[in-house]
Design a protein around this motif. Structure first.
Motif, short mmCIF file in Angstrom:
data_model
loop_
_atom_site.label_atom_id
_atom_site.label_comp_id
_atom_site.label_asym_id
_atom_site.label_seq_id
_atom_site.Cartn_x
_atom_site.Cartn_y
_atom_site.Cartn_z
N PHE A 65 0.84 -1.19 0.00
CA PHE A 65 0.00 0.00 0.00
C PHE A 65 0.88 1.24 0.00
CE2 PHE A 65 -3.12 -3.09 1.41
CZ PHE A 65 -4.26 -2.67 0.74
N PRO A 66 0.28 2.42 -0.28
CA PRO A 66 1.09 3.65 -0.40
C PRO A 66 2.04 3.90 0.77
CG PRO A 66 -1.11 4.07 -1.20
CD PRO A 66 -1.11 2.67 -0.65
N ASN A 67 1.57 3.70 2.00
CA ASN A 67 2.45 3.98 3.15
C ASN A 67 2.55 2.79 4.10
OD1 ASN A 67 3.22 6.81 2.71
ND2 ASN A 67 1.02 7.18 2.87
N TYR A 130 13.02 2.73 -4.34
CA TYR A 130 13.38 2.10 -3.07
C TYR A 130 12.74 0.71 -3.05
CZ TYR A 130 15.37 6.13 -0.58
OH TYR A 130 16.17 7.15 -0.17
N ILE A 131 13.52 -0.29 -2.59
CA ILE A 131 12.98 -1.61 -2.36
C ILE A 131 13.07 -1.89 -0.87
CG2 ILE A 131 13.15 -4.07 -2.86
CD1 ILE A 131 14.45 -3.44 -5.46
N PHE A 132 11.96 -2.27 -0.27
CA PHE A 132 11.92 -2.60 1.16
C PHE A 132 11.87 -4.10 1.32
CE2 PHE A 132 10.38 1.70 0.89
CZ PHE A 132 10.89 2.32 2.01
N TYR A 133 12.72 -4.63 2.21
CA TYR A 133 12.80 -6.06 2.46
C TYR A 133 12.49 -6.35 3.93
CZ TYR A 133 15.70 -6.08 -1.80
OH TYR A 133 16.19 -5.91 -3.07
N ASN A 134 11.85 -7.46 4.17
CA ASN A 134 11.72 -7.97 5.52
C ASN A 134 11.34 -9.44 5.44
OD1 ASN A 134 11.55 -8.18 8.36
ND2 ASN A 134 10.75 -6.09 8.52
N SER A 135 11.19 -10.08 6.58
CA SER A 135 10.86 -11.50 6.58
C SER A 135 10.05 -11.84 7.83
CB SER A 135 12.13 -12.34 6.53
OG SER A 135 12.98 -12.03 7.62
N VAL A 150 10.61 -21.89 9.42
CA VAL A 150 10.21 -21.21 8.19
C VAL A 150 10.80 -19.80 8.17
CG1 VAL A 150 8.07 -22.50 7.89
CG2 VAL A 150 8.05 -20.40 9.23
N ASN A 151 10.97 -19.28 6.98
CA ASN A 151 11.47 -17.93 6.78
C ASN A 151 10.82 -17.37 5.51
OD1 ASN A 151 12.93 -15.62 5.99
ND2 ASN A 151 14.80 -16.35 6.99
N TYR A 152 9.78 -16.55 5.68
CA TYR A 152 9.09 -15.94 4.55
C TYR A 152 9.71 -14.57 4.28
CZ TYR A 152 5.48 -19.42 5.59
OH TYR A 152 4.79 -20.58 5.84
N THR A 153 10.48 -14.46 3.23
CA THR A 153 11.09 -13.18 2.87
C THR A 153 10.26 -12.51 1.78
OG1 THR A 153 13.31 -13.96 3.42
CG2 THR A 153 13.16 -12.05 1.98
N PHE A 154 9.98 -11.22 1.96
CA PHE A 154 9.16 -10.50 0.98
C PHE A 154 9.73 -9.12 0.74
CE2 PHE A 154 7.42 -9.84 5.21
CZ PHE A 154 7.24 -8.47 5.27
N SER A 155 9.30 -8.48 -0.33
CA SER A 155 9.79 -7.14 -0.67
C SER A 155 8.71 -6.36 -1.40
CB SER A 155 11.05 -7.23 -1.53
OG SER A 155 10.75 -7.81 -2.79
N CYS A 156 8.81 -5.03 -1.31
CA CYS A 156 7.94 -4.12 -2.05
C CYS A 156 8.79 -3.01 -2.65
CB CYS A 156 6.87 -3.51 -1.14
SG CYS A 156 5.52 -4.63 -0.69
N MET A 157 8.45 -2.60 -3.87
CA MET A 157 9.21 -1.57 -4.57
C MET A 157 8.37 -0.30 -4.72
SD MET A 157 10.87 -1.65 -8.42
CE MET A 157 11.95 -3.03 -8.00
N TYR A 158 8.98 0.85 -4.44
CA TYR A 158 8.31 2.14 -4.55
C TYR A 158 9.20 3.13 -5.30
CZ TYR A 158 5.24 0.47 -0.80
OH TYR A 158 4.36 -0.25 -0.04
N ARG A 159 8.59 3.99 -6.07
CA ARG A 159 9.35 5.08 -6.69
C ARG A 159 9.83 6.03 -5.62
NH1 ARG A 159 5.91 7.61 -11.45
NH2 ARG A 159 7.84 8.83 -11.61
N ALA A 160 11.09 6.44 -5.71
CA ALA A 160 11.69 7.28 -4.67
C ALA A 160 10.94 8.59 -4.51
CB ALA A 160 13.16 7.54 -5.00
N VAL A 173 -3.56 3.76 -5.61
CA VAL A 173 -3.05 2.52 -6.21
C VAL A 173 -2.15 1.77 -5.23
CG1 VAL A 173 -1.75 1.52 -8.12
CG2 VAL A 173 -3.17 3.55 -8.50
N ALA A 174 -2.32 0.47 -5.18
CA ALA A 174 -1.43 -0.40 -4.40
C ALA A 174 -1.08 -1.61 -5.25
CB ALA A 174 -2.09 -0.83 -3.10
N THR A 175 -0.02 -2.30 -4.86
CA THR A 175 0.40 -3.52 -5.57
C THR A 175 0.24 -4.70 -4.63
OG1 THR A 175 2.00 -2.26 -6.85
CG2 THR A 175 2.27 -4.64 -6.82
#
Length: 372
Positions: A65-67, A130-135, A150-160, A173-175
Motif C-alpha cells: 500500500f502507499p504507506n 526504493y525496495i523494502f525487504y523484511n521477513s 520457516v522464513n518468509y522473505t518478501f519485498s515491495c518496490m516504490y518510486r523514490a 493505487v497499491a500492488t
C-alpha cells in the motif's frame, strides 16, 4: 534441522513433517503398579497435543500500500503459532485475523526504514526506486523443535519520488503479490477510482473535481484488483472522508463501517464477491472552507481468499456500525471542491433543500469530530 527459506516478492514452500512424541522412559513407575498399568497403556498411545492445526502454507499475500506493507501468512503454517513468528526476527507484532497471521509495516518514510528489521535498498537511475525487504521467521530457540523452521522473505518496490513527496504519490493505487502454490506468482494492481455512473464502465481522470453547484450529487466509487486469481476477492472494510490527506485526522465523516453503509446516503452495490467492489455516496464538503476546498476519501480494503474463507460480510445491523481498529491497507482519493464562476464569494449553493442538506451534514460533522 534445515531451515527452509521462502524468497522474492513472494515465496516458495515445501511440505513439513510432524514428529509424534510418545512416552517411553518415564512410565516405569506406572507399569510397576497394576492400578496404573492400563492407564499407562493409554498414555503410550496418546501423541502430544498440538495447539493449532498445522497446514501447508501454499501461498502468502503481500500488499504494498502507499504507506504500509501488509503480509498475510495462512494461520498455523507448518504448525507454528502466532506468538512463535516474528517480523524481522525482532517484533512479535502479528495479528490473528480470520484464516491468517497478519504482519504490518506501518511506516515507510525514509527516517524509519528499519522498522522491525525492515531493510531498504536505493536503486538510482532515471526513475530511482526504493525496495523494502523484511521477513517473517519462526522462533526456533527452544531446546526442542518439532516444527520445520520457516522464513518468509518478501519485498515491495516504490518510486523514490513517492516516498520523498507524498503529494506526488498516487494514493489510489497499491500492488498486491500472491504466490498461489503451483499456479505461480500473481502481481495485481489494486486501485480506487471514481466512475461516471452506476454501471461502473468508465473511470474519471484524477484529480476529481466537484463544482459547488453539484454538492449533494451521487459519487460512484469502484475498487478493483487487476491481474489477480479469481479465488481472491476485494473486501471494503471501512470508508471515511477527511478535510486533510491524513486518514487519522480526527475531523472525519464515516461512509462505510464494517462493510455496512453508515447512513442512507451511502449504497454498497457489491463487496467481497469478486475482484471489484463498488459503492456510492452523496457528495459534500466540510464547513468553513471557502471557494476551493478538498475532501479526501479513505477506504480500508483487504484481499480475501474465497477458497479458504467466507469473504462476504455478515448482514448489516446496528452492531455493525461500531467502529473497530483498522487492520487492512488504506487507499486514498482526492476530491477538489471548487466554486463556479457564477457562485457567490461564500460558495453557497442555490436551492433551499440542498442548503438544508449541507447544514445537516455540517452539524453532524461537528458532532462527530467532538466525539474524538
Amino acid at each position: 534441522m534445515k531451515v527452509i527459506t521462502y524468497q522474492v516478492s513472494i515465496f516458495f514452500q515445501r511440505f513439513t513433517f510432524f514428529n509424534t512424541v510418545f512416552c517411553f522412559c518415564d512410565c516405569l513407575y506406572f507399569l510397576q503398579h497394576p492400578t496404573m498399568a492400563s492407564f499407562s497403556g493409554l498414555l503410550l498411545m496418546l501423541p502430544v497435543v498440538l495447539a493449532c492445526s498445522p497446514q501447508k502454507a501454499d501461498y502468502v499475500v503481500v500488499s504494498c500500500f502507499p504507506n504500509t506493507i501488509i503480509a498475510n501468512v495462512p494461520e498455523c503454517p507448518y504448525g507454528w503459532e502466532l506468538e512463535q513468528l516474528s517480523l524481522g526476527g525482532v517484533c512479535y507484532t502479528g495479528i490473528h485475523s480470520p484464516g491468517y497471521y497478519r504482519f504490518i509495516i506501518p511506516d515507510l518514510t525514509p527516517k524509519n526504514h528499519s522498522y522491525c528489521g525492515t531493510q531498504s535498498e536505493y536503486m538510482p537511475g532515471k526513475d530511482p526506486k526504493y525496495i523494502f525487504y523484511n521477513s517473517i521467521v519462526s522462533n526456533d530457540t527452544s531446546l526442542t523443535v518439532r516444527n520445520q523452521p520457516v522464513n518468509y522473505t518478501f519485498s515491495c518496490m516504490y518510486r523514490a519520488a513517492y516516498l520523498v513527496n507524498n503529494a506526488v504519490f498516487s494514493q489510489r493505487v497499491a500492488t498486491v503479490y500472491v504466490n498461489n502454490g503451483s499456479l505461480g506468482t500473481f502481481r495485481s494492481q489494486l486501485s480506487m477510482n471514481v466512475f461516471t455512473n452506476s454501471k461502473f464502465l468508465y473511470a474519471k481522470d484524477a484529480p476529481y473535481t466537484i463544482d459547488t453547484s453539484e454538492i449533494g450529487s451521487e459519487v460512484f466509487i469502484g475498487i478493483e484488483a487487476k491481474g489477480l486469481s479469481n479465488r481472491f476477492k476485494v473486501v471494503i472494510n471501512n470508508c471515511w472522508a477527511t478535510p486533510t490527506p491524513y486518514p487519522t485526522d480526527r475531523k472525519r465523516w464515516s461512509l462505510i463501517i464494517n462493510s455496512c453503509p453508515a447512513d442512507n446516503t451511502v449504497t454498497v452495490f457489491d463487496n467481497a464477491k469478486d475482484s471489484h467492489s463498488t459503492f456510492k455516496f452523496n457528495s459534500f464538503r466540510f464547513q468553513r472552507l471557502e471557494k476551493v476546498s478538498t475532501v479526501w476519501l479513505h477506504c480500508e480494503v483487504q484481499i480475501c481468499d474465497g477458497e479458504r474463507l467466507v469473504c462476504e460480510p455478515s448482514p448489516c445491523s446496528s452492531r455493525s456500525l461500531r467502529e473497530v481498529d483498522l487492520s487492512g491497507g488504506i487507499l486514498t482519493a482526492e476530491f477538489q471542491i471548487k466554486a463556479s464562476r457564477g457562485s457567490s464569494n461564500k460558495g453557497q449553493v442555490p436551492g433551499t433543500s440542498l442548503f438544508m442538506l449541507l447544514l445537516v451534514l455540517m452539524k453532524m460533522c461537528d458532532l462527530n469530530a467532538g466525539q474524538w
